[in-house]
Design an enzyme around this catalytic site. Structure first.
Site, PDB file in Angstrom:
ATOM      1  N   PRO A   1      41.605 -27.050  21.049  1.00  0.00           N
ATOM      2  CG  PRO A   1      41.263 -29.137  20.113  1.00  0.00           C
ATOM      3  CD  PRO A   1      41.399 -27.700  19.743  1.00  0.00           C
ATOM      4  CB  CYS A   2      44.660 -26.071  25.464  1.00  0.00           C
ATOM      5  SG  CYS A   2      44.137 -24.610  24.545  1.00  0.00           S
ATOM      6  CD  GLN A   3      44.323 -32.591  23.878  1.00  0.00           C
ATOM      7  OE1 GLN A   3      44.257 -33.340  24.834  1.00  0.00           O
ATOM      8  NE2 GLN A   3      43.249 -32.164  23.238  1.00  0.00           N
ATOM      9  N   GLY A   4      47.982 -29.581  26.551  1.00  0.00           N
ATOM     10  CA  GLY A   4      49.055 -29.430  27.538  1.00  0.00           C
ATOM     11  C   GLY A   4      48.851 -28.287  28.489  1.00  0.00           C
ATOM     12  CG  PHE A   5      44.926 -27.200  30.059  1.00  0.00           C
ATOM     13  CD1 PHE A   5      44.806 -27.525  31.394  1.00  0.00           C
ATOM     14  CD2 PHE A   5      44.037 -27.748  29.161  1.00  0.00           C
ATOM     15  CE1 PHE A   5      43.837 -28.404  31.824  1.00  0.00           C
ATOM     16  CE2 PHE A   5      43.050 -28.627  29.589  1.00  0.00           C
ATOM     17  CZ  PHE A   5      42.959 -28.963  30.922  1.00  0.00           C
TER      18      PHE A   5
END
Length: 371
Positions: free
Chosen positions: A78-82
């Site tokens: 998961p890349c919440q801050g992309f």
């Protein structure tokens, strides 16, 4: 060709890669029910029930024996801050610790290839991600693939980063290979996935996920006769199916069941047939997608983990209920002998979070062809 799968969940990506000929060595996730499902369905490969941050803090102790020995490291961190990536490196954003750990795992293990899956929104970070992997010696590109183009009855777009160790000097432009695979694929729709399953009804008793019967379905039902169409032949891979798993309905209130009956296929909460039943008439613009009846002659809408809360956006085309976990699993191309474990709502979560095994298999075969 040895592989490991981080953020493995129930094993959709692992299953597809296994079917493509990869030898699964290790998989990891931190949710106990994913481990239970994984171990129940995979006869080979070890499952590590730990958060990747904990594995990293132990300096990849469980993975030392695989360093420099892997063909592929796979996963979907998961890349919440992309969305911040235009202004900073993705791994510098504190919300992306899991992505940073995945990057660290690749750097430690030094596989020949990387396969990383995510939502299409991560394309905002594409150049930054490619640069960060280039810094540790991997070149490649990102491909946005729609499952419906690969013999899967589902409109599901996802981004797949495929990168190879720079020293191998492999042609990393796989566009033509994916186009060739599209040309070979057949078109299947929702009715192909629903074929042959017994008719069941929504439960009318709250908090009775334990309730099983001919009326509501079963967690596990032995069958004497199994009917198979072309689509099921593909996802079952020639297996003899004598048991159907997870074909069990959930609770719905009387109002929802009436909405399910009245709503035509392809229509949502704004349709006139259910106007008198809608409790949100003054906020229709907000709740227009609260209900949606699926269309049997089209690919299904994207199966997501939100189904663990309700299936009002996944109403069966002909029966007044939402899709069962087995029906959702079929849309995701899990074979009928793949059993999901854990609490009932977690079956939907596992299915919705998975990479469709058939798509993973086709990606895996393309990766193998590069070697």
């Amino acid at each position: 060709m040895k592989t490991v799968d981080f953020f493995a969940g129930c094993g959709g990506l692992s299953l597809g890669l296994h079917n493509a000929g990869f030898d699964l060595e290790l998989a990891s996730d931190y949710k106990p029910y994913t481990q239970e499902t994984f171990i129940n369905n995979f006869k080979k490969g070890e499952f590590i029930l730990k958060d990747i941050l904990e594995i990293e803090s132990n300096r990849w102790r469980e993975f030392h024996k695989l360093k420099h020995k892997l063909s592929l490291v796979a996963g979907g961190p998961p890349c919440q801050g992309f969305s911040m990536a235009n202004r900073q490196r993705l791994s510098d954003d504190p919300r992306n610790n899991l992505y940073k750990s995945f990057l660290s795992a690749v750097s430690f293990l030094q596989p020949k290839c990387i396969l990383m899956e995510n939502v299409p929104g991560i394309l905002k970070s594409k150049l930054n991600i490619l640069n960060e992997f280039s810094d540790i010696g991997y070149d490649g590109d990102c491909y946005v693939l729609n499952a419906k183009d690969f013999s899967i009855p589902q409109n599901r777009k996802r981004a797949f980063f495929i990168l190879f160790k720079s020293t191998l000097k492999i042609n990393t432009d796989l566009t033509s290979k994916f186009e060739d695979e599209k040309c070979k694929s057949r078109v299947f729709n929702l009715k192909d996935a629903l074929f042959g399953l017994k008719k069941v009804e929504a439960k009318r008793e709250r908090n009775r996920t334990d309730l099983e019967s001919t009326k509501y379905g079963f967690r596990r039902e032995n069958i004497s006769e199994y009917h198979e169409n072309d689509y099921l032949k593909i996802i079952n891979r020639g297996k003899n199916i004598s048991t159907i798993y997870n074909h069990l309905t959930r609770y719905n209130n009387d109002r929802d069941i009436e909405i399910f009956k009245l709503l035509p296929q392809g229509e949502n909460s704004l349709h006139s047939s259910i106007k008198h039943l809608m409790p949100y008439s003054n906020r229709n613009h907000i709740f227009k997608d609260k209900y949606f009846k699926l269309e049997e002659d089209k690919p299904c809408k994207t199966i997501t983990a939100h189904m663990s809360y309700d299936c009002n956006m996944y109403i069966h085309p002909h029966q007044a209920r939402g899709l069962t976990p087995r029906e959702a699993a079929r849309v995701q191309t899990f074979s009928d002998n793949f059993e999901f474990k854990g609490p009932y709502s977690k079956w939907y979560e596992q299915i919705g979070n998975a990479v469709p095994p058939l798509l993973a298999e086709k990606i895996g075969r393309i990766i193998q062809s590069c070697f």
